[in-house]
Motif scaffolding. Sequence first.
Motif, PDB file in Angstrom:
ATOM      1  N   GLU A  80       0.839  -1.210   0.000  1.00 23.47           N
ATOM      2  CA  GLU A  80       0.000   0.000   0.000  1.00 23.47           C
ATOM      3  C   GLU A  80       0.866   1.250   0.000  1.00 23.47           C
ATOM      4  O   GLU A  80       0.522   2.270  -0.625  1.00 23.47           O
ATOM      5  N   LEU A  81       2.019   1.186   0.674  1.00 21.50           N
ATOM      6  CA  LEU A  81       2.935   2.328   0.755  1.00 21.50           C
ATOM      7  C   LEU A  81       3.889   2.401  -0.436  1.00 21.50           C
ATOM      8  O   LEU A  81       4.814   3.205  -0.443  1.00 21.50           O
ATOM      9  N   GLN A  82       3.646   1.539  -1.437  1.00 16.16           N
ATOM     10  CA  GLN A  82       4.427   1.546  -2.683  1.00 16.16           C
ATOM     11  C   GLN A  82       5.897   1.181  -2.473  1.00 16.16           C
ATOM     12  O   GLN A  82       6.794   1.742  -3.099  1.00 16.16           O
ATOM     13  N   GLY A  83       6.131   0.222  -1.571  1.00 16.18           N
ATOM     14  CA  GLY A  83       7.492  -0.236  -1.366  1.00 16.18           C
ATOM     15  C   GLY A  83       8.013  -1.003  -2.570  1.00 16.18           C
ATOM     16  O   GLY A  83       7.311  -1.849  -3.125  1.00 16.18           O
ATOM     17  N   ASP A  84       9.229  -0.696  -3.006  1.00 17.43           N
ATOM     18  CA  ASP A  84       9.866  -1.423  -4.111  1.00 17.43           C
ATOM     19  C   ASP A  84      10.747  -2.554  -3.605  1.00 17.43           C
ATOM     20  O   ASP A  84      10.927  -3.572  -4.286  1.00 17.43           O
ATOM     21  N   ILE A  85      11.334  -2.376  -2.422  1.00 17.86           N
ATOM     22  CA  ILE A  85      12.123  -3.410  -1.763  1.00 17.86           C
ATOM     23  C   ILE A  85      11.586  -3.534  -0.340  1.00 17.86           C
ATOM     24  O   ILE A  85      11.559  -2.557   0.408  1.00 17.86           O
ATOM     25  N   VAL A  86      11.129  -4.722   0.020  1.00 18.45           N
ATOM     26  CA  VAL A  86      10.489  -4.941   1.315  1.00 18.45           C
ATOM     27  C   VAL A  86      11.260  -6.025   2.058  1.00 18.45           C
ATOM     28  O   VAL A  86      11.431  -7.136   1.543  1.00 18.45           O
ATOM     29  N   ILE A  87      11.749  -5.703   3.260  1.00 15.05           N
ATOM     30  CA  ILE A  87      12.540  -6.650   4.041  1.00 15.05           C
ATOM     31  C   ILE A  87      11.852  -6.940   5.358  1.00 15.05           C
ATOM     32  O   ILE A  87      11.473  -6.023   6.090  1.00 15.05           O
ATOM     33  N   MET A  88      11.682  -8.226   5.660  1.00 15.90           N
ATOM     34  CA  MET A  88      11.166  -8.621   6.958  1.00 15.90           C
ATOM     35  C   MET A  88      12.328  -8.770   7.939  1.00 15.90           C
ATOM     36  O   MET A  88      13.247  -9.565   7.717  1.00 15.90           O
TER      37      MET A  88
END
Length: 246
Positions: A80-88
Amino acid sequence: MYEGKKVIVVMPAYKAALTLEKTYNEIPHDWVDEVILVDDHSPDNTVEVAKQIGIQHVIRHDKNKGYGGNQKTCYTKALELQGDIVIMLHPDYQYTPLLLKAMISIIGNGLYPVVFASRILGKGALKGGMPIYKYIANRILTLYQNILIGQKLSEYHTGYRAFSREALEAVPFHDCDDDFIFDNQMVLQLFWKNFEVGEVTCPTKYFEEASSINFKRSSIYGFGVLWYSLRYRLAKMGWTWDLMGK
């Protein structure tokens, strides 16, 4: 931003009040645009600590939804926040935030769409205090999965994972289970969609405040890994169309 890509760290939290600030402070904030913490109805003051230290997005479940259910909220919000790279990144300080730059750069430079931080590459797991029964189970399950799935990962069970937006949008993670088997189902979905997974060596720490599932739940998880890996193999052979068995 990294190479024009928005970077978001998601933190699935449960009773993380004692370790959250230390984990958060080691995040390279000059590389990370936003941080999301999802609290899975913790009985402690995890949410209050998160707000005090300045985490931008704090979400609290009104009831416990499980580890997989928590991740679903994390990834949905990141997209939703338009993340291109998402890390847990787990907020229990078991995995070092200092690896974030390496994982971000691998995806940001187009080397791999998905990156796992492996405790098994090198000697990080046992050196960091991983119980021997978990180490042996990890090695056996990983060998089993590599054979059935046709891959060569050093570990399928790490909780430290980075995804490109393309990968997260391509896999139907909402169809996965709400419990710990979610992680393994996500891996199967990624390979089913032909995404390659890169790995980096990760030291790890086992200590009293770090989260860890007990032997019973570990066993349930292990049998789930065996079952879904077999389903993956059968699906590849055309014997079943439903990968997740829903």
